[in-house]
Design a protein around this motif. Structure first.
Motif, PDB file in Angstrom:
ATOM      1  N   LEU A 100       0.815  -1.219   0.000  1.00  0.00           N
ATOM      2  CA  LEU A 100       0.000   0.000   0.000  1.00  0.00           C
ATOM      3  C   LEU A 100       0.849   1.269   0.000  1.00  0.00           C
ATOM      4  N   LEU A 138       0.272   4.379  -2.158  1.00  0.00           N
ATOM      5  CA  LEU A 138      -0.982   5.111  -1.962  1.00  0.00           C
ATOM      6  C   LEU A 138      -0.904   6.051  -0.762  1.00  0.00           C
ATOM      7  N   PRO A 161      -6.761   5.725  -2.027  1.00  0.00           N
ATOM      8  CA  PRO A 161      -7.030   4.557  -2.879  1.00  0.00           C
ATOM      9  C   PRO A 161      -7.422   4.995  -4.281  1.00  0.00           C
ATOM     10  N   ARG A 162      -7.033   4.191  -5.246  1.00  0.00           N
ATOM     11  CA  ARG A 162      -7.387   4.482  -6.644  1.00  0.00           C
ATOM     12  C   ARG A 162      -8.493   3.567  -7.150  1.00  0.00           C
ATOM     13  N   ASP A 179      -8.317  -1.281  -3.611  1.00  0.00           N
ATOM     14  CA  ASP A 179      -7.438  -0.582  -2.673  1.00  0.00           C
ATOM     15  C   ASP A 179      -8.156  -0.330  -1.349  1.00  0.00           C
ATOM     16  N   ASP A 187      -8.259  -3.467   0.641  1.00  0.00           N
ATOM     17  CA  ASP A 187      -6.950  -3.785   1.200  1.00  0.00           C
ATOM     18  C   ASP A 187      -6.613  -2.898   2.405  1.00  0.00           C
TER      19      ASP A 187
END
Length: 537
Positions: free
Chosen positions: A65, A68, A106-107, A111, A114
């Motif tokens: 991650l 991000l 997040p995209r 995401d 997660d």
């Protein structure tokens, strides 16, 4: 695009280049010095966020991650508070004690899944974040409980209109889209969501849904609830999506569970929203009254007439004078009508006739079409001045906060029958609290929305404060008016949401069995209790 992170003010409203220019500032200070002559109006500049003035970062995201995540000091500072008066003052004073450890953007929906998986396992609180325009402590990591750290989950990278159903007039939209970008994407289809809160430029679809936001329009489909066809929500226990339907009687609505849930039950990632044709016809007028009670009665009759004005905004004499430049004894009622299907002049004419029946005098003849996509207002000087002031109010508030002036608002809703007593109690409570904690100040009132059964009054407070105790002073005033609202049967919020700041009074307002059911839903959907702790529950 206006409102993007590159130009946003970390400490106050909007963009850096949108702040008051020197001429606007000088004019504002002159007006305030006349109204609050003993107030020290020395300007205080915001600090520059740096690592040594922020709490140390307590958590490290997993490598998967990392791209991000941001721990940049300005990023963390900008995600510490919302945009309430008390938030702005704390930023100006460098009070960033509740800064998130990490800002995560997040995209994709994957995401989000997660991030929630990581945080659930690691005991990290997650505060969903859209445009950050909350005025009730809704995006602040002021946590109840023992957490390893806090993440601000900024969803604004998820900002696309994914699908348009032109036949049904609906669109599937990602939750992170800001208001202007959403309308830009709908414009090629000649459609609009028609949801224009004052925060429109700097708030997101997901934020509107999570807070049950109210738009600018005074009647009919102004609440985001009415425009929602279905939701897609990620919670720690899974992903859920409701079925697209124009209506359904199949048990309690799953959408209603998440509308207004303020990020405590799940993260809204997408929604199918009901759209409308863009208006072609507009007409507006404003009406002056010599008596406040007559103005309220006229507004009620218009609200109950079935005319459904897009704008039906009543300003009391203080609001009309301070923000519309109109000197009236009873108030100003700003009326506007619009349609994508037919001319609206006859509807305006009937509304004006109702106002005349109750002592109202139109300030100018009804005026026709106005430019742009936003609701019309009359073209007379007072209505135009008020509209300009309305759009600049948040920036003016910031400039006043820098100069130790308490300038804040609160709102409620009640029935027409209960309004006179509630209004008297609120005004008395606010006036007395201002006298005790500030010495001198002004209380104003306007109706932002009206229904056949009652209005939504919106109050403004302007008072001289002390730089070292502005937050405490405002909190005293806020507590006094909140007690008056709950004690006289109003709602603690009509469209500003609950957040952390309204929690004590929300706990009084909601039925006990419902509170138990909400807590049970929270335990089921968010077993680790990581989602926006302290909001609603």
């Amino acid at each position: 695009m206006a409102g993007n992170d590159a130009t946003r003010s970390w400490w106050g409203w909007g963009t850096l280049d949108g702040a008051l220019d020197p001429h606007e500032t000088q004019s504002l200070v002159q007006r305030v010095s006349g109204m609050l002559p003993d107030t020290d109006l020395t300007a205080h500049e915001p600090p520059i966020p740096a690592a040594d003035v922020l709490p140390a970062v307590r958590v490290e995201p997993p490598a998967s991650l990392a791209d991000l995540c941001s721990t940049d000091p300005v990023d963390r500072a900008g995600h510490t508070h919302g945009k309430a008066y008390r938030d702005v003052v704390r930023n100006l004073r460098g009070d960033l004690a509740h800064a998130p450890d990490v800002v995560v953007r997040p995209r994709t929906e994957r995401d989000v899944v997660d991030v929630l998986d990581w945080c659930s396992g690691a005991g990290v609180a997650v505060v969903p974040y859209g445009g950050g325009s909350s005025v009730v402590g809704g995006v602040e990591a002021r946590l109840d409980g023992d957490y390893a750290g806090a993440v601000s989950l900024d969803v604004t990278a998820m900002d696309q209109v994914l699908e348009v159903d032109r036949t049904s007039r609906a669109a599937r939209i990602q939750a992170g889209v800001l208001g202007p970008h959403l309308e830009d994407q709908l414009r090629p289809y000649a459609l609009t969501l028609r949801h224009f809160p004052q925060s429109f430029e700097f708030s997101t679809l997901g934020g509107w849904l999570a807070t049950r936001a109210g738009g600018h329009f005074a009647t009919l489909h102004t609440h985001i609830d009415d425009l929602t066809e279905s939701l897609r929500v990620v919670s720690p226990c899974g992903v859920g999506e409701s079925r697209r339907l124009p209506g359904s009687g199949a048990g309690p609505s799953p959408d209603r569970m998440f509308l207004g849930s303020e990020g405590t039950l799940g993260v809204i990632t997408e929604a199918w929203m009901r759209l409308q044709e863009r208006p072609r016809w507009r007409a507006g007028a404003s009406v002056h009254f010599d008596d406040w009670d007559d103005a309220v009665t006229a507004t009620r009759v218009v609200a109950q007439s079935g005319l459904h004005p897009a704008n039906c905004r009543l300003l009391d004499p203080a609001e009309a004078y301070l923000n519309a430049g109109a000197a009236v004894g009873g108030g100003v009622l700003v009326l506007g009508f619009e349609s994508a299907d037919h001319p609206v002049d006859s509807a305006l004419a009937r509304a004006v006739e109702i106002c005349r029946d109750h002592g109202g005098v139109p300030a100018a003849p009804a005026d026709g079409a106005t430019a742009g996509d936003e609701p019309s207002a009359a073209r007379d000087a007072s209505a135009s001045t008020w509209r300009s002031s309305f759009l600049r109010m948040p920036y003016q508030r910031d400039a006043l906060a820098q100069r130790s002036v308490i300038a804040e608002t609160f709102e409620t809703a009640t029935t027409w029958a209960a309004f006179p007593a509630l209004h008297a109690a609120i005004t008395a409570a606010a006036t007395e609290a201002i006298r005790e904690v500030c010495g001198v100040g002004v209380v104003t009132c306007r109706f932002t929305h009206v229904y056949p059964d009652g209005p939504a009054p919106y109050y403004g407070v302007y008072a001289g404060g002390r730089w070292d105790s502005l937050v405490a002073q405002w909190d005293e005033v806020k507590a006094a008016v909140s007690e008056a609202i709950i004690g006289h049967g109003g709602t603690i919020t009509h469209h500003h949401a609950v957040g952390r700041d309204h929690r004590p009074w929300y706990d009084e307002q909601r039925p006990t069995p419902f509170a138990a059911a909400l807590a049970a839903a929270k335990r089921t959907l968010d077993p680790a209790g990581i989602l926006n702790p302290g909001v609603l529950l």
